[in-house]
Design an enzyme around this catalytic site. Structure first.
Site, PDB file in Angstrom:
ATOM      1  N   CYS A  51      45.361  49.778  40.882  1.00  0.00           N
ATOM      2  CA  CYS A  51      45.824  48.541  41.136  1.00  0.00           C
ATOM      3  C   CYS A  51      44.774  47.476  41.365  1.00  0.00           C
ATOM      4  CB  CYS A  51      47.010  48.543  41.949  1.00  0.00           C
ATOM      5  SG  CYS A  51      48.182  49.663  41.347  1.00  0.00           S
ATOM      6  N   HIS A  72      46.675  40.895  48.196  1.00  0.00           N
ATOM      7  CA  HIS A  72      47.272  41.953  47.114  1.00  0.00           C
ATOM      8  C   HIS A  72      48.758  41.742  47.095  1.00  0.00           C
ATOM      9  CE1 HIS A  72      46.948  45.393  44.856  1.00  0.00           C
ATOM     10  NE2 HIS A  72      47.367  46.044  45.485  1.00  0.00           N
ATOM     11  N   HIS A 128      54.470  43.406  40.361  1.00  0.00           N
ATOM     12  CA  HIS A 128      52.892  43.869  40.581  1.00  0.00           C
ATOM     13  C   HIS A 128      52.614  44.296  38.939  1.00  0.00           C
ATOM     14  CE1 HIS A 128      49.498  46.074  41.397  1.00  0.00           C
ATOM     15  NE2 HIS A 128      49.939  46.956  42.555  1.00  0.00           N
TER      16      HIS A 128
END
Lengths: 395, 426
Positions: free
Chosen positions: B176, B316, B353
């Site tokens: 990620c 994040h 995400h």
């Protein structure tokens, strides 16, 4: 960069393959080669299986071993060997600022689960819901982590403590070339002092054979050295892991580390799939290499045996007929992402011994080299795309 | 005239083109309007059956056709759309001739269920279907196209063909954090003097049943399916996981010298980058936060700045209980008392995400935030978490004066990347 380029030394090698484990074992078996290809386990496909290794030696915790699939164990093991060989294993100060670039493919599937689902599927009333239900019930969470490409690097961080940086390149053979190229560029330019790079490949997997079988690339039925596989060609997948510790010569000197070889250049290019692109591309790279000493030079070829790329590489080599060639794919098979670093390792081993191992096969491509070896050019040609070339020299 | 080199003597690296695709739409203009309006792109999944799954929502990009419908095909198409916008905006090179390398952050590739089912069907077997049977089907050559499509390298190769980038294209994954790593590699290549420009893309089209199941089995996903738009709740007390999403972000990076020489419009500056791997656990961060703190500090130091110079943090901010807590711990250690007053927002509250794309999409959003001097909100912030006392710019966008910002990206496997972004060269 304002500063002059710095020398980069290979100070550590970790390699496991069908030939065994470590630089010495590889040198010995390459000096007296025997067949390592396995014709039976995945018949009709030919693979070079990994020689037995004692995982505990480099991955001491069983819990860590359980969290990995074979490709990650192979890589984490080889990385440990490389760090040990460089004398930096457990050195927290160095490992915390060590670069890491890993070339990786994907993880292994649970082929039994896939087969069970596919077999039951025709009888399912709602096929989509059936697959969802079975996946929720049958997939192991740890398997997912083994499937993520960057989790080889993650496991190396956990098991060996390499944390300075962590990057994973994907894209088959080219990923291995570019991992090495970027590691070298960072050291030469002063962005980094020390790096660990390499890759791992598990050939003993049906779903991977499947990917290459779509394109008809697998060698079947009968083993032959890579130069003697006929017009259709084919590669025999090989399980191997190879990692290299590369550092600036200043950094190595300061800690009293000895070089196995100097890594003088790495070039990469695309190879666009058009006829002649591999031959021309390799020739262009050859012209860009630092000065070569013709009588002390050998080529360690990454020719896979796949066509038409192997014939195209052979055409390039035939333009340099005086230079001895060795195709390592004959001995350790084709390792895709791991192949280039494995060949850099084998080239460094030969350069550090100052001589070349014996030729294999009768195709007339490989011939005996009597004299000393001071330079090795490593080639890496992707079976579909990607070209790479490196120059190693005695340091 | 601002300096062409930074304090460390390296070329200043600027952004001259940006492009984006998310579940909110295609293009910067549309996305920016919706992000600043606090709109959610999260919706009920329609691409595949979610029967029997705990999570039924995602930020899918359903308006881009792809054939065959599979992750590498979607991943490639999103990347191409974003890159087209970025390259056109920068005006660099000529169409199909980009004067620099390509770095593509993308998800790992594998054969998917629709393909596996097609092969099983083609096997003609009515009894056991195992991989021996599938291999026999492969050998017939009727699925030849799957070889290229399911190679890891073909996404980047096709993009390199389309945009005419130079040299071997690099495909990468740092889970990620991948999008951040793609920008980092471009930044480093320009700083080394290897190139004047780089095309950096983060892209991900991997919302499919098996990916959803895998994250679900790790208990990483929100299971609040209704309403879909409220599933992603970063930094809230009732946050219950992240929401998978798709999209792409593309940035044209260029040396400031080259950009000014050709009169290009400067959209922002990549001032610094930091990374630090975590050796603690495969999916969890080190409890002391050291790698996150180290990564942010490395980035700020690399930019030649100090924490007090940072005016905004694009977090994040996945919305998992653990990530948001750890990110707070990391930010608190870096910024001290200021952590309570510095705006820290999560773009993921609106677009979910985007996994391998997230670092690039969010770097772009951060640059637009600096450009417009306006901060898109963290939406779905209804229940503050007293353990995370942050100014998340709750629910409504806000104007602010900002010069420097950071964008965080953390991933499984101990991956941590932080970018420092600036509005204009100094």
């Amino acid at each position: 960069m304002a500063d002059a380029p710095r020398d980069a030394w290979i100070t550590g090698i970790g390699i496991v393959s069908s030939l065994g484990e470590g630089a010495d074992a590889h040198w010995q078996t390459l000096s007296a080669p025997g067949a390592t290809a396995n014709l039976s386990s995945f018949a009709p496909y030919i693979v070079h299986p990994l020689a037995p290794i004692e995982l505990d030696k480099q991955i001491p915790k069983k819990g860590d071993q359980r969290q990995m699939e074979p490709w990650q164990r192979i890589g984490t093991y080889a990385a440990g060997l490389a760090l040990e060989s460089a004398g930096v294993k457990g050195n927290a100060d160095i490992l915390s600022r060590m670069d890491m670039i890993v070339a990786a493919g994907g993880g292994e599937r649970d082929v039994a689960t896939d087969a069970a689902i596919l077999t039951s599927l025709p009888k399912a009333e709602k096929p989509d819901a059936f697959i969802n239900e079975r996946m929720m019930g049958d997939l192991r969470p740890t398997l997912f982590l083994a499937q993520l490409s960057n989790l080889l690097a993650g496991n190396i961080s956990i098991v060996h403590g390499v944390t300075g940086s962590s990057r994973t390149f994907m894209g088959e053979e080219a990923a291995g070339v570019d991992a090495a190229r970027i590691a070298l560029a960072r050291i030469v330019s002063g962005q980094s002092d020390i790096a660990l790079f390499g890759g791992a490949h598990n050939a003993e997997r049906q779903e991977l054979l499947m990917l290459y079988e779509f394109g008809g690339y697998n060698l079947k039925d009968k083993f032959a050295p890579v130069w003697e596989r006929g017009p259709k060609g084919g590669f025999a997948l090989g399980s191997h892991g190879a990692f290299i510790v590369l550092e600036s010569s200043d950094h190595a000197r300061k800690r009293g580390a000895k070089p196995l070889a100097k890594l003088s250049a790495i070039l990469s290019d695309r190879g666009n799939g058009k006829p002649g692109a591999v031959t021309d591309g390799l020739e262009r790279m050859w012209d860009k290499l630092p000065p070569l000493t013709q009588d002390r030079l050998a080529v360690i070829s990454g020719a896979s045996g796949a066509e038409p790329t192997t014939t195209e590489e052979r055409a390039f080599l035939s333009k340099h007929p005086a230079i001895p060639v060795r195709a390592t794919g004959t001995h350790i098979g084709h390792g895709l992402e791991a192949q280039f670093s494995a060949n850099l390792a084998l080239a460094a081993i030969a350069v550090s011994h100052g001589k070349l191992f014996p030729p294999a096969g009768d195709a007339g491509v490989e011939r005996v080299m009597e004299g000393p070896l001071a330079q090795a050019v490593v080639t890496g040609v992707g079976h579909w795309r990607g070209l790479g070339m490196a120059l190693l020299e005695a340091a | 005239m601002p300096a062409l080199r930074d304090k460390a003597g390296r070329p200043v690296v600027v952004v001259t083109g940006m492009g984006v695709v998310t579940s909110l739409g295609v293009g910067k203009t549309d996305n920016w309007a919706k992000l600043t309006a606090g709109e959610s792109g999260i919706r009920e999944i329609s691409r595949f059956s979610t029967e029997g799954l705990r999570t039924r929502v995602a930020g899918t990009v359903d308006f881009v056709p792809a054939e065959p419908l599979c992750a590498p095909e979607l991943t490639e198409r999103f990347a191409a759309l974003a890159a087209q916008e970025a390259v056109a905006e920068s005006g660099i090179g000529t169409p199909g001739d980009f004067p620099g390398p390509l770095f593509v952050a993308m998800p790992p590739v594998e054969i998917e269920w629709p393909q596996r089912r097609a092969m099983a069907q083609a096997s003609g077997s009515n009894t056991d279907i195992d991989y021996d049977a599938l291999l026999r089907v492969c050998a017939t050559g009727q699925f030849h196209a799957y070889h290229e499509r399911f190679l890891f390298g073909s996404v980047a190769e096709h993009l390199a063909d389309t945009f005419g980038t130079k040299g071997s294209p690099i495909s990468l994954s740092t889970a990620c954090a991948s999008g951040g790593t793609a920008i980092q590699l471009g930044l480093e290549a320009i700083r080394r003097g290897e190139t004047d420009a780089a095309l950096c893309i983060g892209t991900d089209g991997s919302v499919n049943a098996e990916s959803l199941v895998r994250f679900s089995l790790l208990s990483a996903l929100s299971t609040q399916n209704e309403p879909a738009s409220a599933a992603a709740k970063p930094f809230s007390k009732n946050r219950d996981g992240f929401v998978m999403a798709e999209g792409a972000g593309a940035l044209v990076l260029e040396s400031y010298e080259s950009a000014t020489a050709r009169g290009a419009r400067i959209l922002g500056v990549i001032e610094g980058c930091g990374e630090m791997a975590d050796s603690f656990h495969r999916t969890r961060s080190s409890p002391d936060g050291k790698p996150v703190i180290g990564c942010i500090n490395n980035a700020i130091t690399d930019a030649g700045l100090v924490p007090d110079d940072i005016d905004y943090v694009n977090a994040h901010g996945t919305g998992t209980p653990e990530n948001d807590k750890m990110e707070y711990v990391g930010a608190a250690a870096v910024f001290g008392e200021r952590v309570k007053s510095i705006p820290i927002t999560s773009t993921k509250s609106m677009i979910g995400h985007t996994l391998s794309a997230a670092g690039a999409v969010e770097a772009m959003v951060t640059l637009m935030t600096l450009q417009h001097q306006r901060i898109p909100p963290t939406i779905n912030y209804q229940v503050p978490d007293p353990a995370i006392p942050l100014d998340v710019v709750p629910n409504v966008a806000r104007d602010a004066r900002m010069r420097h910002a950071i964008s965080n990206s953390f991933g499984f496997g101990g991956q941590n990347v932080c970018l420092v972004l600036g509005g204009e060269p100094t």
